[in-house]
Enzyme design. Structure first.
Site, PDB file in Angstrom:
ATOM      1  N   LEU A 124       5.887  10.452  30.553  1.00  0.00           N
ATOM      2  CA  LEU A 124       4.729  11.350  30.508  1.00  0.00           C
ATOM      3  C   LEU A 124       5.183  12.804  30.387  1.00  0.00           C
ATOM      4  CD1 LEU A 124       1.637  11.924  30.967  1.00  0.00           C
ATOM      5  CD2 LEU A 124       2.079  11.835  33.417  1.00  0.00           C
ATOM      6  N   GLY A 130       4.741  19.587  32.664  1.00  0.00           N
ATOM      7  CA  GLY A 130       5.059  18.911  33.926  1.00  0.00           C
ATOM      8  C   GLY A 130       3.758  18.603  34.640  1.00  0.00           C
ATOM      9  N   GLU A 363       5.966  11.905  40.339  1.00  0.00           N
ATOM     10  CA  GLU A 363       4.654  11.255  40.279  1.00  0.00           C
ATOM     11  C   GLU A 363       3.547  12.136  40.860  1.00  0.00           C
ATOM     12  OE1 GLU A 363       4.711   7.044  41.037  1.00  0.00           O
ATOM     13  OE2 GLU A 363       6.723   6.902  40.194  1.00  0.00           O
TER      14      GLU A 363
END
Lengths: 380, 379
Positions: A124, A130, A363
């Site tokens: 991702l 970010g 995450e």
């Protein structure tokens, strides 16, 4: 010790994971940390133990464990080595988008690889995207019946040797966040290049790489969900993954606590009394234990809500924030209690303190979690 | 910084900053990577008179005071915590103890070589598996005519293997427990003294940590530092003096980290603006700036007390208590601000994170700062 609040099935899986950790992880945790990689044979052992793709439903050949059970295993792995837990957790993380948005065909393709012992990856983040995942500059364009993907991903977990992965790319850059889409990409696709390996301060045996996509072509049917729904999918995926990261942090914290308790019992002070006989140390241990247990219960609560099918986004974010902050504090306290020994590589707690830090970052940083929690508080 | 540093202190600070920038900073990552004793940099520090900076001129010291010394420690720490730790263990622990408790002969015999860097000093306090004097490997010293014979093991000895002179704490009276510990000056080349291993550690990796074996090491009785049984008192005060310098280390490391985070925060664009513009990031920066400022003032104050011959042990313990907390919290936040990049081993923040944790380490139960501070209040 068996947790009696768990079902017999959960207790059984917890026991299997605990024995696995004691047999295969703890004896080599230090070596993996030094080398920055783990022994590949262990993946075979994970498969034998039936723990390699816990999130894959039974109809696709996996064990289809409920979330609480998955988190029990993640905690045991975290207890052994957060890097290993992150790698195997990646099989969960990367299969959640399938559970959320995958078609039957897509699930067969993706889960099929995992069930056979393959590893799943999740890409991702980008150098410029970010916390702000919408700033994605990887582009996917439809060319006939194929998507052509171009761009560079970074901090891609396990993607150095993943067999199959979920890659996020923009199908309409003019729409920002709403132009983000998710794709299934197999490792053998031409133009998929593993770039620089990230050398990290902690979770060193977890593989973190740069992933370069140069005209990577995948069939049209590899789009997960609808065009432009990538951000929603990523958020839902992270909702599911957060309690798992939190569980890893609980495991790390528990290990630090156990190491500190053992030290406080065995280490004699200058008067020949155990260190734990000092109230300053004893109370600190009590605080550490309280934090670890509170974190564990926050995780269980979020997952019970999830398994009951009710909203749990806020609770998942709370669990992730609290558990990872607790792991940070508890591991730092363990190093402090254990003094020069704790700071040296003679003990494991210095590794725990290096590993714990990343759980506050990956995450979804704990700042992003606070945006999620406060957003729900203020907008409802 | 408006604290009234004298002109001389400001010059020393400026010189140390230039020295650190020119010689230490370029080598810092490599020192961390190899974990080798930075002998070349120590040689250059000798030329700068850093090794005897607060020691009396009659023994070759620069007699510039303890505050000037902490300024140097702070500046070195901004570049490399390991290099600062090498100097700190030499100066605050070994040289300080000899200057404070040594006889005229002992000072004459050892201080010049410590000031001129012929010998690096080290403090052999910790023992494997248990606190000083409490474990099976404890170092004992048995009187034998004009000598003491030392046997046992020491571990986590900073500068171990690189030092030319050790201050060794050994039990002269096992019956008396902690009160039976004495301090000895032991030349590194003495027969029977050997380095069993170098110990790898999380940070401050260029400040070598060693396990030492004492196998019937014969030390002249004249090398007893202070009186028999005075070891623990000597260790406690030297550790207090070191705490002040450790505070300076934390100031230097945290300052470098904060500057790095500010630079990163200004450059890193997320949500179409530099992340430093987010209040959540600014709160973290503000908190660390306030903490660093207050710790720096506390270090200056305690260093002034020490160099003026006033009581400083309680103030040093306050530094130890505060520095451990704020150094750690600053570095946890700096890496949080820098995210995945800060967590990378190649970035300076991750080294500072590992180093700051080692700057303040409690030596088992000898020196709980809370106990010292409260003891002072209740006395």
């Amino acid at each position: 010790m068996v947790d009696m609040s768990l079902t017999p099935e959960q207790q059984k899986v917890q026991q299997i994971a605990r024995e696995f950790t004691a047999k295969y992880i703890i004896p080599v945790d230090r070596e993996w940390d030094e080398k920055g990689e783990f022994h590949e044979f262990i993946l075979e052992e994970v498969k034998k133990a039936g723990l390699n793709c816990m999130a894959v439903p039974e109809e696709y050949g996996g064990p289809g464990y409920p979330s609480v059970t998955q988190s029990l295993v993640a905690e045991e792995w975290g207890y052994g080595c957060a890097a290993f837990a992150t790698t195997l957790g990646g099989n969960g993380l990367s299969s959640y988008p399938l559970a959320i948005a995958g078609t039957d065909e897509q699930k067969k393709m993706y889960y099929g690889r995992l069930v056979n012992g393959g590893m799943g990856g999740f890409a991702l983040t980008e150098p410029g995207a970010g916390s702000d995942a919408g700033a994605c500059s990887t582009i996917a364009k439809l060319d006939g019946e194929e998507w052509v993907i171009n761009g560079t991903k970074c901090f891609a977990t396990t993607c150095g040797y993943a067999d199959i992965m979920v890659v996020f790319a923009s199908t309409d850059p003019s729409k920002g966040v709403k132009g983000l889409s998710a794709f299934i990409v197999e490792k053998e696709r031409e133009g998929l290049i593993v770039g620089a390996v990230e050398h990290k301060m902690g979770i060193r045996s977890s593989n973190t790489v740069e992933l370069i996509l140069k005209n990577v072509r995948v069939p049209r049917a590899h789009l997960l969900g609808k065009e432009g729904e990538g951000m929603k999918l990523a958020m839902k995926t992270l909702d599911m993954a957060r309690p798992i990261v939190a569980s890893i942090a609980v495991g790390v914290g528990q290990r630090a606590l156990d190491e500190a308790v053992k030290f406080a019992k065995e280490y004699l002070d200058v008067n020949g009394k155990p260190l734990g006989s000092h109230q300053a140390i004893a109370f600190k241990l009590a605080d550490m234990a309280t934090q670890v247990e509170a974190a564990r219960q926050l995780v269980r609560n979020a997952l019970r809500l999830k398994d009951a099918g009710v909203p749990y986004t806020k609770e998942a974010a709370m669990a992730k924030t609290f558990a990872t902050d607790a792991a940070m504090r508890v591991t730092a306290d363990a190093v402090e209690i254990m003094g020069q020994y704790g700071y040296s590589k003679d003990s494991i707690v210095e590794k725990l303190m290096r590993d714990a830090k990343v759980t506050q970052i990956y995450e979804g940083t704990n700042q992003v979690q606070r945006i999620v929690i406060s957003g729900i508080l203020l907008n409802s | 910084m408006s604290y009234a540093l004298t002109e001389e202190q400001q010059l020393i600070q400026q010189n140390a900053r230039e020295f650190a920038t020119e010689y230490v900073e370029p080598a810092a990552a490599e020192i961390d990577h190899t974990a080798a004793h930075p002998a070349d940099i120590v040689k250059k520090m000798i030329e700068q008179d850093f090794l005897g900076i607060f020691l009396p001129g009659e023994f070759g010291g620069a007699e510039a005071g303890y505050l000037s010394y902490t300024l140097i420690i702070e500046e070195l720490s901004r570049a490399s915590g390991a290099v600062a730790a090498v100097l700190l263990n030499h100066a605050s622990l070994a040289a300080y103890s000899i200057n404070r408790w040594g006889s005229a002969e002992q000072k004459q015999a050892y201080l010049p070589s410590l000031c001129q860097g012929e010998k690096l000093g080290a403090f052999a306090l910790n023992e494997p598996g248990a606190a000083l004097g409490a474990g099976e490997h404890r170092v004992t010293a048995v009187k034998d005519g004009d000598s003491y014979v030392l046997s046992g093991r020491k571990c986590y000895v900073a500068n171990g293997g690189a030092a030319g002179l050790y201050i060794v704490f050994a039990q002269t009276d096992p019956e008396a427990g902690a009160k039976g510990i004495s301090a000895f000056l032991v030349d590194a080349k003495t027969d029977g003294l050997s380095v069993a291993r170098l110990i790898d550690k999380m940070g401050l990796r260029g400040c070598q940590s060693a396990e030492l074996v004492f196998d019937q090491v014969k030390v002249p009785a004249a090398n007893l530092l202070g009186a028999e049984g005075a070891g623990l008192a000597i260790a406690a005060e030297a550790l207090a003096a070191a705490s002040i310098a450790e505070g300076a280390m934390v100031v230097g490391i945290a300052q470098a980290a904060m500057e790095d985070a500010v630079k990163y925060g200004k450059q890193r664009i997320q949500f179409r603006r530099p992340i430093a513009t987010f209040p959540a990031i600014q709160s973290m920066l503000a908190e660390m700036a306030a903490n660093i400022h207050m710790l720096r003032l506390a270090v200056y104050d305690a260093a002034s007390l020490l160099e003026n011959g006033q009581a400083f042990v309680a103030e040093a313990a306050m530094i130890k208590l505060f520095a451990a907390r704020i150094g750690q919290s600053a570095l946890i936040d700096v890496i949080q601000i820098e995210g995945g990049y800060g967590y990378s081993q190649e970035m300076v923040a991750s080294r500072l994170y590992r180093d700051v944790k080692g700057a303040v380490i409690k030596n088992s139960s000898l020196d709980f700062p809370e106990k010292i501070i409260a003891g002072n209040l209740l006395a």
